[in-house]
Motif scaffolding. Structure first.
Motif, PDB file in Angstrom:
ATOM      1  N   UNK A  17       0.810  -1.219   0.000  1.00  0.00           N
ATOM      2  CA  UNK A  17       0.000   0.000   0.000  1.00  0.00           C
ATOM      3  C   UNK A  17       0.837   1.260   0.000  1.00  0.00           C
ATOM      4  N   UNK A  18       1.963   1.227   0.700  1.00  0.00           N
ATOM      5  CA  UNK A  18       2.831   2.396   0.676  1.00  0.00           C
ATOM      6  C   UNK A  18       4.270   1.940   0.551  1.00  0.00           C
ATOM      7  N   UNK A  19       5.078   2.810  -0.031  1.00  0.00           N
ATOM      8  CA  UNK A  19       6.495   2.485  -0.179  1.00  0.00           C
ATOM      9  C   UNK A  19       7.165   2.468   1.188  1.00  0.00           C
ATOM     10  N   UNK A  20       6.699   3.330   2.075  1.00  0.00           N
ATOM     11  CA  UNK A  20       7.245   3.326   3.438  1.00  0.00           C
ATOM     12  C   UNK A  20       7.021   1.964   4.087  1.00  0.00           C
ATOM     13  N   UNK A  21       5.821   1.397   3.918  1.00  0.00           N
ATOM     14  CA  UNK A  21       5.549   0.067   4.474  1.00  0.00           C
ATOM     15  C   UNK A  21       6.427  -0.978   3.812  1.00  0.00           C
ATOM     16  N   UNK A  22       6.590  -0.845   2.485  1.00  0.00           N
ATOM     17  CA  UNK A  22       7.423  -1.800   1.779  1.00  0.00           C
ATOM     18  C   UNK A  22       8.812  -1.845   2.407  1.00  0.00           C
ATOM     19  N   UNK A  23       9.396  -0.691   2.657  1.00  0.00           N
ATOM     20  CA  UNK A  23      10.752  -0.680   3.218  1.00  0.00           C
ATOM     21  C   UNK A  23      10.780  -1.182   4.652  1.00  0.00           C
ATOM     22  N   UNK A  24       9.711  -0.904   5.385  1.00  0.00           N
ATOM     23  CA  UNK A  24       9.687  -1.422   6.759  1.00  0.00           C
ATOM     24  C   UNK A  24       9.598  -2.939   6.756  1.00  0.00           C
ATOM     25  N   UNK A  25       8.804  -3.471   5.811  1.00  0.00           N
ATOM     26  CA  UNK A  25       8.696  -4.928   5.737  1.00  0.00           C
ATOM     27  C   UNK A  25       9.990  -5.524   5.210  1.00  0.00           C
ATOM     28  N   UNK A  26      10.568  -4.869   4.190  1.00  0.00           N
ATOM     29  CA  UNK A  26      11.826  -5.364   3.646  1.00  0.00           C
ATOM     30  C   UNK A  26      12.909  -5.325   4.726  1.00  0.00           C
ATOM     31  N   UNK A  27      12.819  -4.352   5.620  1.00  0.00           N
ATOM     32  CA  UNK A  27      13.822  -4.198   6.679  1.00  0.00           C
ATOM     33  C   UNK A  27      13.779  -5.306   7.713  1.00  0.00           C
ATOM     34  N   UNK A  28      12.702  -6.104   7.698  1.00  0.00           N
ATOM     35  CA  UNK A  28      12.633  -7.229   8.633  1.00  0.00           C
ATOM     36  C   UNK A  28      13.637  -8.317   8.263  1.00  0.00           C
ATOM     37  N   UNK A  29      14.042  -8.333   6.992  1.00  0.00           N
ATOM     38  CA  UNK A  29      15.147  -9.207   6.600  1.00  0.00           C
ATOM     39  C   UNK A  29      16.380  -8.331   6.562  1.00  0.00           C
ATOM     40  N   UNK A  30      17.453  -8.818   7.089  1.00  0.00           N
ATOM     41  CA  UNK A  30      18.651  -7.997   7.030  1.00  0.00           C
ATOM     42  C   UNK A  30      19.438  -8.152   8.299  1.00  0.00           C
ATOM     43  N   UNK A  31      20.597  -8.705   8.160  1.00  0.00           N
ATOM     44  CA  UNK A  31      21.468  -8.823   9.307  1.00  0.00           C
ATOM     45  C   UNK A  31      22.599  -7.855   9.068  1.00  0.00           C
TER      46      UNK A  31
END
Lengths: 499, 844
Positions: B409-423
């Motif tokens: 729905x939003x690019x901000x959400x996309x990045x927050x969700x994408x940020x859940x992966x990442x070490x």
């Protein structure tokens, strides 16, 4: 915002509230449309800005329109809308018949209105003599105040009785007390002083509160009815909102409502002040105003819609303060009777009250006084249901005090009364059987007698089951409990293991 | 593909890196055509700074005990600025240590000043609880004991000991008997805006300790405060400032936000004060592959693609089987269940027989989340399937791969969700699986929207008259307004005069006093979603035959989904609405077997009340039309009346129209703001389309613009209404689900005789009465909107329209796509001034 840059230089024609409103009106009502005000975007419809007054009128109109749409939605949801009050001229001319005769008092916060009455004692209120509050009640007061009691013997000679009338709500910063009713005995003790402080309008609140604080000076006790939950927190909030400080340290506070509940709920049920007046004080209010109307009476007064109604509120408040004093006096008398142990004959009503006192004393860890009160109360209760409930309580209390013989006698009396009891019995009423059996078994080591007590309980239950308010299931539980107890006692009597 | 035996292993860093690189490479190789874009964000080393010199030793020790020996640069910057009294907003990425950014200055100040206090506001209760646990963890402070007398220790010691700092949640779940203790002892009050609004501010005299000593207000997840919620919050902040001013305090504000285009502007609008932006993260990041994945087309003519859910399962399986820990984000609870079940079936179970994949639903307690986290850490759990509940700052640890099933729905959400992966030290991957919605299809072809500066603006309109009015009431309850005071941008005394007229306030001696026996805040909900929902009652009920409530529908959707004879779908089961109790807010349904569903037909009439700004453009090519506009774009205030008048029965699968019915429901009217676009005859009269086709095209355009608009507005599609019609008395087109073929009767317009008088207009309006500023932004950004819509139409592979552009072919008319494309191309050209040019509105 980068988006704006893309369009830099293009003038946005977003108008003021007034212009927006003007356009809104122009599209809905042709009468108001200025010629040339169609959506051409040419010159604004009015060359010079309209005067401020019409701006205001326009905003008001816009709000009304918006609210109407909102209200329509609300109406569809069947939410009741508060009746609209028509606003009359706010002109306030004091001196019209609205309040009883009083004076305008002034302090550094400005004026407020005060109705003061000084009455030489004795002052009789119903069957109550208010001057009696000045007798030595230090023991009773210490008991009532508990941990909040001052070290030296407290008295009511410097107490302030307080009751407020408010603009509604039970808290929150938007509620105000517009009338503070106060009473105290004048120094020297010969006179009772009643003072009602009124804010005739909201700007008088600071002055009224300052007068109130002045009245509290020298006081050593505050007496209220539900004041701990309502009046005092509200006044404290108003003091803060008006940047005034409450007395520090806080005055000891006797809230008579919880005391009244302890003492009279058993006999009278409801314990609102008006519910106590008739039975305790023989006072009957005539033409009193119902409490829920009071906020609107005040709002009407302040707006000048109806200035006559407030007189009744002052009357109502005056009765509240006097009744508070009367009820306090009754409570102290009742406790005093228990403390003195005077063995005057009791009628049924007084006996019930004394039972309440006994329970109060027991709850407050005064076992000796409690036992004495139980004994006197039970003796006069005769065939009231409370009788053996009291016996059981007394028995348990005696056991706790180590008086096994007394306890046994109490339980026996209770069991005896069970058989003779004319009315329906409840499961709880039968607990006395268990108590008797336990004390016989464990304290007296009289196992067969204990078994006999249980058997008699079973008999009574069987005889009276039809008349009992006991469900089949409950009766079954009771029976199996006793059967089990009986079985155990029999085993014990025969010296074999019951389990 | 790795065998199932590897599933139980926990991977070393190197091995994990190898596997993820391999998985990414294979994905790109296997699905070269489906992966429309794959970019790698490089690893970033940590930028650290030593502890600030003045940082208290006990705080240093507490941090060291948690393994923190130095700080990231943005943490130190926030510390310095906040303690210097600057308001700040932090927009560093997920997992960059934002919490410490605000905890550090707050704790420092509270430790140095034994009286100082702070308020933390979180948008959800779950976040509050989480952050309280976090705070207690940092400083080792304990929860409130029942006796709770620890606060008194501050009197003897000039500096409060760390352990005596009380940080307590105060919200609707706080038991009544504890509230008093919290009011007395809490140094940090953790709450939410709703509680501040209805539970704290109206009772500020009980909170004198807090307000007299308030030094910091922390607002986390600031981007959540947008639209109606944000506009309310801005007013709650006005009230907070007013109350603080009464007690003589002026707290410093620390906010944190996801990355959006206008975080600073949003913060300044919410707080009405200058705010500094801290957006340079000092936190390290591992490399991350971001891939956009478009499911394959299975029916080219109709533009149908394979289901994104099926694709998600396939992709997730690939990664999970390699032993990579994966989080899958789905757009609804139902999708979460479907995905989790499918994955559980496909994957072997862990040796101890617990599933390797678990669904996550909102509302888990911290303890339950810890259990999930532990299971992730020790390898018992390989994947979590979640709604956006895990997107907010709730910590579940880091994973290797995030698969985002459908644009959130939003690019901000996309990045927050994408940020859940990442070490921090190894590579991670985030993959967006597109649905067939126009927005998803647009985005997978325009990756710059993800990688360039965010286009999303969080919009609020605190001076929306309805919202402002509500909060003026609340503020007047809290403290009387005084002449000369200001509150919001509208004429305050005008509003106060209105309230006086309504009998709510009473004016005396320069002040307005509250004279109503009610709590105004109790009637104002800060959230869009009011409690005023319709409940759906199944008459036959469960096994016992008693009526049973099976669902809830919000007020605005009720007319279209719960009208009589509607087919209501719930949990994959069809129910028919037998009666709708509008006043009682109940719909009575009964289970049926139905091979169709219903689509409500809504008439929405828009009347323009006022034009705030407009722009008329002409076609330069048409000499004979010089001076005559071809298109008018404008925004302004409108009156919207909508009514559900009927419904169609649409057959499942074939989408055939198999019948219709009438519905009688009340009209719904509101004043709001709109952006509109009027097509004048000079734009279209030389095109080879009939009137009906023109309208089909316009409806297709409406569908497309409506779905693309949220990309600019950071809002939900439901926040914008759309309709096609003529202003005022003209015709308006009935719309079913934003789709056109609901036409019940032939198009008849006021201008059948004179084509020039036919001025079809497309309206996009703010759903919330009074408007949230969405319309104005659309007006300002209309060039971008039109440009994006043209791109979408040109690149869409379908022939005559599909769900990914102007809507499915059966619904939008045979030539809808062709007409919409021509119109939009011409429009874009005019707006861009290529062979036509816009002229100032004054020149006509």
């Amino acid at each position: 915002m980068s988006a704006v840059d893309e369009h830099a230089g293009r003038p946005a024609r977003r108008g003021s509230v007034q212009n927006r409103l003007a356009a809104m009106l122009a599209t809905t009502s042709t009468a108001l449309a200025a010629p040339g005000a169609e959506l051409t975007g040419a010159a604004p419809p009015v060359a010079t800005p309209p005067p401020a007054a019409s701006d205001r009128a326009q905003l008001l109109e816009r709000l009304r329109r918006l609210m109407r749409v909102a209200a329509d939605e609300a109406a569809a949801r069947a939410t009741p809308v508060s009746p609209q009050t028509e606003l009359l001229s706010p002109e306030t001319v004091w001196g019209e018949p609205g309040l009883p005769a009083g004076t305008i008092v002034e302090n550094r916060h400005g004026p407020c209105y005060a109705v003061r009455d000084i009455m030489p004692l004795p002052v009789t209120y119903g069957i109550s003599e208010l001057g009696d509050l000045l007798r030595d009640v230090s023991r009773e007061l210490s008991f009532l105040l508990g941990e909040g009691a001052p070290d030296e013997a407290p008295s009511l000679s410097r107490a302030v009785f307080l009751d407020t009338e408010t603009t509604g709500l039970s808290g929150g910063t938007g509620a105000a007390a517009f009338l503070i009713g106060l009473a105290r005995f004048r120094p020297g003790g010969g006179e009772l002083e009643l003072l009602q402080l009124v804010m005739r309008d909201y700007d008088e609140e600071p002055a009224m509160l300052a007068e109130f604080l002045a009245f509290l000076e020298g006081a050593d006790l505050l007496v209220t009815y539900n004041g701990k939950a309502f009046d005092w927190p509200l006044l404290a909030s108003r003091l803060i909102s008006n940047r005034l400080s409450a007395p520090a340290p806080a005055l000891p506070h006797l809230d008579a409502l919880p005391v009244a509940r302890r003492l009279w709920r058993l006999r009278l049920g409801g314990c609102r002040l008006v519910e106590l007046e008739r039975p305790l004080l023989a006072v009957q209010r005539v033409g009193d105003v119902p409490g829920y109307l009071i906020p609107n009476i005040y709002f009407d007064f302040v707006r000048g819609i109806d200035r006559g109604g407030l007189r009744q509120v002052l009357y109502h408040n005056r009765l509240d303060v006097l009744s508070l004093m009367g009820v306090t006096s009754s409570a102290l008398s009742l406790l005093g009777a228990a403390f003195s142990g005077a063995d005057t004959p009791l009628d049924g009503a007084t006996a019930l009250d004394l039972l309440s006192v006994a329970r109060y004393l027991a709850a407050r860890e005064e076992p000796d006084l409690a036992i004495a009160s139980y004994r006197r109360a039970l003796g006069a209760l005769g065939q009231l249901r409370e009788r053996w409930q009291g016996e059981v309580e007394l028995g348990r209390l005696l056991l706790k005090q180590g008086d096994t013989a007394g306890a046994t006698a109490s339980f026996r009396d209770g069991v005896g009364a069970l058989h003779a009891w004319p009315d329906a019995l409840t499961a709880a009423d039968f607990e006395v059987v268990d108590e008797l059996a336990k004390v016989l078994e464990h304290r007296h080591k009289l196992v067969p007698e204990a078994a006999a007590a249980v058997t008699s309980g079973l008999t009574t239950l069987a005889d009276r089951l039809r008349a009992c308010q006991i469900g089949a299931r409950e009766a079954e539980d009771l029976r199996s409990r006793w059967d089990h107890r009986l079985h155990r006692l029999k085993c014990k009597a025969e010296g074999r293991r019951w389990y | 593909m790795a065998g199932p035996d590897t599933l139980s292993l926990m991977l070393g860093e190197e091995e994990r890196n190898r596997r993820i690189e391999q998985a990414i490479a294979e994905l790109k190789l296997d699905y070269a055509e489906r992966v429309t874009e794959s970019r790698r964000t490089p690893a970033v080393p940590a930028k650290t700074a030593p502890f600030p010199q003045d940082l208290r030793p006990d705080l240093r020790d507490a941090l060291r005990q948690r393994g923190v020996t130095s700080l990231f640069t943005h943490q130190v910057e926030t510390y310095r600025r906040a303690l210097a009294g600057e308001n700040v907003v932090i927009t560093t990425p997920t997992a960059s240590g934002k919490t410490l950014c605000y905890n550090l200055p707050v704790l420092q100040r509270l430790l140095c000043d034994a009286e100082a206090r702070a308020i933390y506001l979180f948008p959800t209760k779950a976040l509050s609880r989480d952050q309280m646990a976090e705070l207690h963890g940092i400083v080792g402070i304990q929860g409130l004991k029942e006796e709770g007398e620890t606060g008194g220790a501050g009197d003897e010691e000039p500096l409060a000991p760390l352990a005596a700092l009380g940080a307590y949640v105060y919200d609707g779940d706080t038991p009544q008997d504890r509230r008093r203790a919290v009011r007395q002892h809490a140094r940090i009050v953790i709450s939410n805006p709703d509680m501040l609004h209805a539970g704290i501010l109206p009772h500020h005299t009980k909170w004198t300790n807090l307000f007299q000593n308030l030094r910091f207000v922390v607002l986390d997840e600031l981007h959540q405060y947008r639209g109606v919620f944000g506009s309310h919050l801005a007013n709650v902040m006005r009230r907070l400032r007013r109350v603080c001013a009464f007690y003589g305090t002026q707290p410093t504000y620390i906010a944190s936000s996801a990355t959006i285009a206008n975080a600073r502007e949003l913060a300044e609008k919410l707080l009405e004060a200058p705010v500094s932006l801290i957006d340079e993260s000092g936190a390290p990041r591992g490399e991350k592959e971001i891939a956009l994945y478009n499911p394959p087309v299975v029916e080219p003519r109709l533009g149908l693609r394979r289901s994104h859910l099926a694709e998600t399962v396939d992709l997730a399986e690939r990664f999970i089987r390699r032993g990579l820990q994966t989080i899958v984000f789905a757009r609804s609870r139902l999708h979460v269940e479907v995905l989790a079940r499918e994955l559980q079936e496909r994957l072997p179970r862990h040796p101890v027989e617990s599933p390797l994949v678990r669904p996550y639903r909102g509302g888990y307690l911290p303890k339950e989340r810890r259990a999930l986290e532990t299971a992730l850490k020790n390898g018992e759990l390989r994947a979590i399937v979640s709604t956006n509940a895990l997107e907010l700052g709730i910590d579940i640890g880091s994973l290797d791969v995030a698969i985002i099933s459908g644009f959130p729905g939003t690019i901000a959400s996309f990045w927050q969700q994408a940020g859940r992966a990442g070490r921090r030290s190894t590579t991670s991957a985030a993959i967006l699986v597109a649905t067939s919605s126009p927005l998803d299809q647009f985005l997978v072809r325009h990756p710059d929207y993800f990688f360039g500066a965010s286009p999303e603006q969080a919009l609020i309109h605190p001076d929306n008259l309805l919202i402002l009015y509500a909060h003026v009431r609340c503020a007047a309850f809290e403290l009387p307004f005084q002449s000369g005071e200001s509150f919001g941008a509208e004429d305050l005394e005008g509003i106060l005069a209105f309230l006086e007229e309504q009998g709510v306030l009473h004016f005396k001696n320069g002040k307005w006093f509250w004279t109503e026996d009610s709590y105004p805040a109790d009637h104002v909900s800060l959230r869009t979603v009011t409690s005023d929902n319709f409940v759906v009652v199944d008459q036959a009920g469960g096994g016992d035959g008693k009526p049973q409530i099976i669902g809830e529908v919000d007020f605005s959707s009720a007319p279209t989904t719960l009208h009589e004879k509607a087919i209501y779908l719930h949990g994959g089961v069809e129910y028919q609405v037998e009666s709708l109790d509008w006043v009682g807010r109940k719909a009575y349904v009964r289970r049926v077997r139905s091979d169709y569903f219903t689509d409500a037909i809504t008439y929405t009439k828009v009347k323009i009340l006022d034009v705030f700004a407009e722009e008329r453009s002409i076609r330069r090519a048409l000499v004979e039309h010089r001076g005559q506009a071809a298109v008018t774009m404008a925004h302004g205030e409108v009156h919207v009346v909508s009514q559900v008048v009927g419904f169609k029965k649409i057959k499942f699968n074939t989408m055939e129209n198999v019948g219709a019915g009438d519905v009688t429901l009340p009209e719904n009217e509101k004043h709001t703001t709109a952006f509109w676009l009027t097509l004048e005859s000079s734009l279209w009269e030389d095109l080879p389309f009939g009137r009906a086709e023109l309208i089909d095209g316009l409806l297709g355009m409406a569908t497309l613009l409506h779905t693309l608009a949220p990309l600019i507005l950071l809002c939900d599609a439901l926040d914008i209404g759309v309709t096609v019609g003529e202003d005022a008395e003209g015709w308006c087109e009935p719309l079913g689900r934003g789709l056109p073929s609901a036409r019940l009767r032939p198009v008849q317009t006021s201008a059948d005789a004179d084509p020039a008088a036919f001025r079809p207009t497309l309206f996009l309006y703010d759903s919330f009465p009074g408007g949230m500023g969405l319309a104005e932004t659309l007006y300002v950004q209309h060039q971008r909107l039109v440009r994006d819509a043209v791109a979408r139409l040109q690149e869409c592979e379908c022939e005559h329209g599909c769900p990914s552009c102007v809507g499915p072919i059966n619904w939008s008319g045979a030539r809808s796509k062709a007409v919409a494309t021509r119109l939009l191309e011409r429009l874009a050209a005019i707006l861009a001034g290529r062979h036509d040019e816009p002229v100032p509105s004054s020149w006509r």
